[in-house]
Design an enzyme around this catalytic site. Structure first.
Site, PDB file in Angstrom:
ATOM      1  N   TYR A   1      -9.538   6.651  -5.923  1.00  0.00           N
ATOM      2  CA  TYR A   1      -8.911   6.279  -7.197  1.00  0.00           C
ATOM      3  C   TYR A   1      -9.944   5.954  -8.286  1.00  0.00           C
ATOM      4  O   TYR A   1      -9.851   6.489  -9.401  1.00  0.00           O
ATOM      5  CB  TYR A   1      -7.942   5.111  -6.986  1.00  0.00           C
ATOM      6  CG  TYR A   1      -7.133   4.770  -8.219  1.00  0.00           C
ATOM      7  CD1 TYR A   1      -5.977   5.475  -8.537  1.00  0.00           C
ATOM      8  CD2 TYR A   1      -7.534   3.757  -9.071  1.00  0.00           C
ATOM      9  CE1 TYR A   1      -5.237   5.173  -9.668  1.00  0.00           C
ATOM     10  CE2 TYR A   1      -6.802   3.442 -10.205  1.00  0.00           C
ATOM     11  CZ  TYR A   1      -5.661   4.150 -10.499  1.00  0.00           C
ATOM     12  OH  TYR A   1      -4.944   3.851 -11.626  1.00  0.00           O
TER      13      TYR A   1
ATOM     14  N   GLY B   1       0.788  -1.223   0.000  1.00  0.00           N
ATOM     15  CA  GLY B   1       0.000   0.000   0.000  1.00  0.00           C
ATOM     16  C   GLY B   1       0.816   1.267   0.000  1.00  0.00           C
ATOM     17  O   GLY B   1       0.378   2.301   0.500  1.00  0.00           O
TER      18      GLY B   1
ATOM     19  N   SER C   1       3.971  -0.390  -6.259  1.00  0.00           N
ATOM     20  CA  SER C   1       3.521  -1.472  -7.148  1.00  0.00           C
ATOM     21  C   SER C   1       3.663  -2.855  -6.530  1.00  0.00           C
ATOM     22  O   SER C   1       4.047  -3.813  -7.198  1.00  0.00           O
ATOM     23  CB  SER C   1       4.283  -1.423  -8.482  1.00  0.00           C
ATOM     24  OG  SER C   1       4.246  -0.143  -9.042  1.00  0.00           O
ATOM     25  N   SER C   2       3.330  -2.973  -5.247  1.00  0.00           N
ATOM     26  CA  SER C   2       3.421  -4.294  -4.610  1.00  0.00           C
ATOM     27  C   SER C   2       2.463  -5.282  -5.247  1.00  0.00           C
ATOM     28  O   SER C   2       2.803  -6.471  -5.419  1.00  0.00           O
ATOM     29  CB  SER C   2       3.142  -4.174  -3.105  1.00  0.00           C
ATOM     30  OG  SER C   2       1.861  -3.609  -2.863  1.00  0.00           O
TER      31      SER C   2
ATOM     32  N   ASP D   1       2.251  -0.238 -14.011  1.00  0.00           N
ATOM     33  CA  ASP D   1       2.934  -0.998 -12.974  1.00  0.00           C
ATOM     34  C   ASP D   1       3.259  -2.412 -13.436  1.00  0.00           C
ATOM     35  O   ASP D   1       4.367  -2.922 -13.225  1.00  0.00           O
ATOM     36  CB  ASP D   1       2.083  -1.053 -11.704  1.00  0.00           C
ATOM     37  CG  ASP D   1       1.964   0.301 -11.031  1.00  0.00           C
ATOM     38  OD1 ASP D   1       2.591   1.259 -11.529  1.00  0.00           O
ATOM     39  OD2 ASP D   1       1.243   0.404 -10.031  1.00  0.00           O
TER      40      ASP D   1
ATOM     41  N   GLY E   1       2.425   2.618  -2.870  1.00  0.00           N
ATOM     42  CA  GLY E   1       2.615   3.237  -4.174  1.00  0.00           C
ATOM     43  C   GLY E   1       3.828   2.724  -4.919  1.00  0.00           C
ATOM     44  O   GLY E   1       4.247   3.317  -5.911  1.00  0.00           O
TER      45      GLY E   1
END
Length: 349
Positions: A182, A56, A60-61, A125, A58
């Site tokens: 988002y 969480g 790109s997990s 991503d 940012g």
């Protein structure tokens, strides 16, 4: 840290989990590869997953998990002689180029996140996780899916300055892109596109619009308020992206930094995806000696900043951010120095 064990039956009717949401990124990718198997076949496997990408944040997990899963499945399918590409199937098993493999993998992973995880994300991503290259950046056309590697100044800048480094600072404000603001931004961009297309029928998405189109729509078609700001951000950000690639290739770090700063201002004021903690980190970095530029990275509403800084100043910057962020916000920020690396790949052990 998540030490849970998730078991599921890999079938086209698989439904997302409401308790182990992280596993949906694995399950969704697996569903994307099931059509490549025969009707009586499925995946039967045990997977152990370890990672060090902050969740969480940012960074790109979710995409890293998706693409790693995809590479793992492709490796299994290759061992069993199974063609996992629609390109191969439609071209009589013609060999795909490495570039085409990476492109299709990214598309599958994006579809997994859009459809299975219900996150209306773009493809950037997943693309970077699939096609990343050591020491280079990617310039991606998200419509054609073409991309090219961007080198950074051959190691020296336009004024002979050494190659700078990137410092990532984690605000420790987590976000969930599947909920909240988002999806609203995605819808707002669609609404803005609809208005702009009345002014210029050539506009199918905001990437087709120019600043002049926005001005005309504002004066004659009712493009105003939030929709005007969202349009202005997307159009100007696309221009900055191309300009940044050019500046990187000629080693103009000052220009790159200025474009990063402008990008953050646009995300903060026009796209409105920043937050107090992120703005503090950016402000602190931009005022530090040796920094070229700093901005929010990722989908926003928390997460991380990325800062372009002279290598000799990187550690001092990280110490400064840690100290001053805690004074201003009352929490710590995890910082680390990084540089572009390869995308997902199989490692023999």
């Amino acid at each position: 840290t998540n030490n849970s064990i998730v078991e599921f039956h890999a079938s086209p009717s698989l439904s997302p989990s409401s308790t182990n949401k992280w596993a949906n990124y694995v399950q969704g990718v697996m569903v994307q590869y099931l059509p490549d198997l025969q009707n009586d076949e499925t995946f039967m496997l045990d997977m152990a997953i370890a990672g060090d990408v902050p969740l969480g944040s940012g960074l790109s997990s979710s995409a890293s998990l998706e693409v790693a899963t995809a590479v793992f499945l492709e490796g299994i399918m290759e061992q069993h002689g199974i063609a996992y590409s629609s390109y191969k199937k439609s071209h009589n098993d013609a060999a795909m180029s490495t570039k085409e493999v990476k492109m299709e993998r990214a598309v599958r992973c994006q579809r997994a996140e859009n459809v299975f995880c219900n996150v209306p994300c773009g493809i950037m991503d997943q693309f970077v996780s699939s096609a990343g290259c050591q020491g280079k950046l990617l310039l991606i056309d998200c419509r054609s899916l073409d991309f090219r590697e961007v080198s950074s100044g051959g190691g020296k800048g336009a004024e002979g300055a050494d190659m700078p480094v990137l410092v990532v600072a984690n605000s420790n404000v987590t976000h969930d892109l599947g909920a909240g603001e988002y999806p609203i931004r995605v819808q707002q961009c669609k609404e803005a596109t609809e208005i702009l297309s009345r002014v210029n029928p050539r506009i199918q998405s905001l990437r087709d619009a120019s600043k002049n189109d926005i001005d005309v729509a504002a004066s004659s078609a009712g493009l105003e308020g939030v929709l005007f700001k969202r349009s202005r951000h997307v159009v100007s950000e696309n221009e900055r992206t191309v300009q940044t690639a050019e500046a990187l290739e000629r080693g103009d770090w000052k220009a790159v930094g200025q474009l990063m700063n402008e990008s953050h201002s646009s995300m903060k004021d026009d796209y409105e995806v920043s937050c107090e903690e992120i703005d503090v980190l950016v402000e602190l970095a931009q005022s530090f000696d040796g920094v070229y530029g700093s901005r929010l990275t990722g989908g926003g509403f928390g997460g991380c900043t990325v800062t372009l800084v002279k290598k000799e100043s990187a550690q001092k910057l990280m110490d400064y951010l840690n100290r001053e962020y805690e004074k201003r916000i009352g929490k710590q920020c995890a910082c680390f120095e990084t540089s572009p690396g390869d995308g997902a790949r199989t490692i023999s052990v």
